[in-house]
Design a protein around this motif. Sequence first.
Motif, short mmCIF file in Angstrom:
data_model
loop_
_atom_site.label_atom_id
_atom_site.label_comp_id
_atom_site.label_asym_id
_atom_site.label_seq_id
_atom_site.Cartn_x
_atom_site.Cartn_y
_atom_site.Cartn_z
N MET A 132 -20.82 33.03 -8.04
CA MET A 132 -20.86 32.89 -6.59
C MET A 132 -22.22 32.35 -6.16
O MET A 132 -23.10 33.05 -5.66
N SER A 133 -22.39 31.04 -6.33
CA SER A 133 -23.71 30.43 -6.17
C SER A 133 -24.20 30.41 -4.73
O SER A 133 -25.40 30.27 -4.48
N ARG A 134 -23.30 30.57 -3.75
CA ARG A 134 -23.71 30.56 -2.34
C ARG A 134 -23.97 31.98 -1.81
O ARG A 134 -24.18 32.16 -0.63
N HIS A 135 -23.94 32.96 -2.70
CA HIS A 135 -24.24 34.36 -2.35
C HIS A 135 -23.41 34.81 -1.14
O HIS A 135 -23.94 35.15 -0.09
N PRO A 136 -22.09 34.84 -1.31
CA PRO A 136 -21.21 35.15 -0.17
C PRO A 136 -21.21 36.63 0.16
O PRO A 136 -21.75 37.47 -0.58
N ILE A 137 -20.60 36.95 1.29
CA ILE A 137 -20.17 38.33 1.52
C ILE A 137 -18.75 38.45 1.00
O ILE A 137 -18.00 37.47 0.99
N ILE A 138 -18.39 39.64 0.54
CA ILE A 138 -17.06 39.86 -0.01
C ILE A 138 -16.44 41.06 0.69
O ILE A 138 -17.08 42.11 0.83
N VAL A 139 -15.21 40.87 1.15
CA VAL A 139 -14.50 41.90 1.91
C VAL A 139 -13.19 42.20 1.19
O VAL A 139 -12.46 41.28 0.80
N ASN A 140 -12.90 43.47 1.00
CA ASN A 140 -11.68 43.89 0.33
C ASN A 140 -10.93 44.90 1.19
O ASN A 140 -11.38 46.03 1.37
N THR A 141 -9.81 44.45 1.75
CA THR A 141 -8.93 45.35 2.51
C THR A 141 -7.58 45.47 1.81
O THR A 141 -6.57 45.79 2.45
N ALA A 142 -7.54 45.22 0.50
CA ALA A 142 -6.29 45.20 -0.24
C ALA A 142 -6.13 46.45 -1.11
O ALA A 142 -5.53 47.44 -0.68
N ARG A 143 -6.68 46.43 -2.31
CA ARG A 143 -6.60 47.55 -3.24
C ARG A 143 -7.95 47.71 -3.95
O ARG A 143 -8.65 46.73 -4.20
N GLY A 144 -8.27 48.95 -4.32
CA GLY A 144 -9.58 49.22 -4.88
C GLY A 144 -9.79 48.67 -6.27
O GLY A 144 -10.88 48.25 -6.62
N ARG A 145 -8.77 48.65 -7.09
CA ARG A 145 -8.93 48.28 -8.50
C ARG A 145 -8.91 46.77 -8.73
O ARG A 145 -8.81 46.31 -9.86
N LEU A 146 -9.06 45.99 -7.65
CA LEU A 146 -9.17 44.55 -7.80
C LEU A 146 -10.58 44.12 -8.17
O LEU A 146 -10.78 43.05 -8.73
N VAL A 147 -11.56 44.96 -7.83
CA VAL A 147 -12.97 44.65 -8.04
C VAL A 147 -13.60 45.76 -8.89
O VAL A 147 -13.37 46.95 -8.62
N VAL A 148 -14.38 45.38 -9.88
CA VAL A 148 -15.10 46.37 -10.70
C VAL A 148 -16.24 46.93 -9.85
O VAL A 148 -17.20 46.23 -9.52
N GLU A 149 -16.15 48.20 -9.48
CA GLU A 149 -17.08 48.76 -8.50
C GLU A 149 -18.52 48.81 -9.02
O GLU A 149 -19.47 48.55 -8.26
N GLU A 150 -18.71 49.16 -10.28
CA GLU A 150 -20.07 49.18 -10.83
C GLU A 150 -20.69 47.79 -10.76
O GLU A 150 -21.88 47.64 -10.46
N ASP A 151 -19.89 46.77 -11.05
CA ASP A 151 -20.40 45.40 -11.00
C ASP A 151 -20.70 44.97 -9.57
O ASP A 151 -21.67 44.24 -9.32
N LEU A 152 -19.87 45.41 -8.63
CA LEU A 152 -20.14 45.11 -7.23
C LEU A 152 -21.49 45.70 -6.82
O LEU A 152 -22.31 45.03 -6.16
N ALA A 153 -21.74 46.94 -7.20
CA ALA A 153 -23.01 47.58 -6.85
C ALA A 153 -24.19 46.81 -7.45
O ALA A 153 -25.20 46.59 -6.77
N THR A 154 -24.05 46.38 -8.69
CA THR A 154 -25.11 45.61 -9.33
C THR A 154 -25.31 44.27 -8.61
O THR A 154 -26.45 43.85 -8.34
N ALA A 155 -24.22 43.60 -8.30
CA ALA A 155 -24.30 42.30 -7.63
C ALA A 155 -24.95 42.41 -6.27
O ALA A 155 -25.75 41.55 -5.87
N LEU A 156 -24.67 43.48 -5.56
CA LEU A 156 -25.25 43.67 -4.23
C LEU A 156 -26.75 43.93 -4.35
O LEU A 156 -27.56 43.33 -3.62
N ARG A 157 -27.14 44.78 -5.28
CA ARG A 157 -28.55 45.13 -5.42
C ARG A 157 -29.37 43.97 -5.99
O ARG A 157 -30.55 43.84 -5.68
N GLU A 158 -28.73 43.11 -6.80
CA GLU A 158 -29.44 41.98 -7.37
C GLU A 158 -29.43 40.76 -6.47
O GLU A 158 -30.04 39.73 -6.79
N GLY A 159 -28.73 40.83 -5.34
CA GLY A 159 -28.68 39.71 -4.42
C GLY A 159 -27.73 38.60 -4.83
O GLY A 159 -27.81 37.48 -4.29
N LEU A 160 -26.81 38.89 -5.75
CA LEU A 160 -25.83 37.88 -6.13
C LEU A 160 -24.84 37.64 -4.99
O LEU A 160 -24.23 36.56 -4.89
#
Length: 318
Positions: A223-251
Amino acid sequence: MQKIVFLDRDTVAPHIHVRRPKFDHEWIEYDRTPAELAAERLKDATIAINNKVPLRRETLEALPNLRLIAIAATGYDCVDIAACRDLGIAVCNIRGYAINTVPEHAFSLILALRRSILAYREDVKRGEWNKADQFCFFNHPIRDLAGSNLVIMGEGSIGQSVAAIGRAFGMNIMFAAHKGSTGLGPLYTPWDEALAQADVISIHCPLMPSTEWMIGMAEFRQMSRHPIIVNTARGRLVVEEDLATALREGLIAGAGFDVTDGEPPAPDSPLMKLLDQPNFILTPHIAWASDEAQQTLVDQMIDNIENFMRDAPSNIVA
């Protein structure tokens, strides 16, 4: 006479009116039902109403009188569909009720994150405005939606409604091709290209084997443009630990989630640990839950039951 058992009435707000079917029946409802009590409570039932109670083969095999499971939701992964087919139990779900409420919630999160609404609100609460010595201050990024790239994952009725709202804001709309698929036609932007071009990603996919954990660290790094990501579908679509890392690292620039892996989430879950972040919003699986949508849902649910009983079944999934 039919015996109807509603296993988890509390999954619909108490002020929403659930009308009774227009045929002779006994109606029993429970606020909520632990999985281990489902068989006992459905004993002798001919029709079950269920939202989230797991109904697996062992339970269903103990219910010889059960003819119909009316799901009070669109998703039906809580029910063993293969077992229902084997046992001759029909299953119906709800469709089309959330085409306004979920997109509106998604865009509430998108707007709040793109304009740093919550972060600025917290600053004002802490007295930052009073200390600014001018009429405004610039602690957090503020980005317009107009001209930005909105990538939608899921091209169903909700995804299409999200696209319509995005177009009204002047966004460039892209439907991401299904991960690992090619040749899906001109509607779709290839998966890798969509990730690379996204300024905003809004997820509206069903949860199934091909979509489970479809976004993890490999995808965040694309995600080279560093988007915001919104999930209103289901929780297991996104790896939550990786999301936390991506948010803290500014990805990614921010995230707004209405769903988690396990609901309610554990206090030490990855998303709960992000609640101190100014660019993260977590809401308690309420994107679907406007009064209007809930009333439409329960009305359609009863319609499904009545249609089944007059041999004109609707919204059958098994």
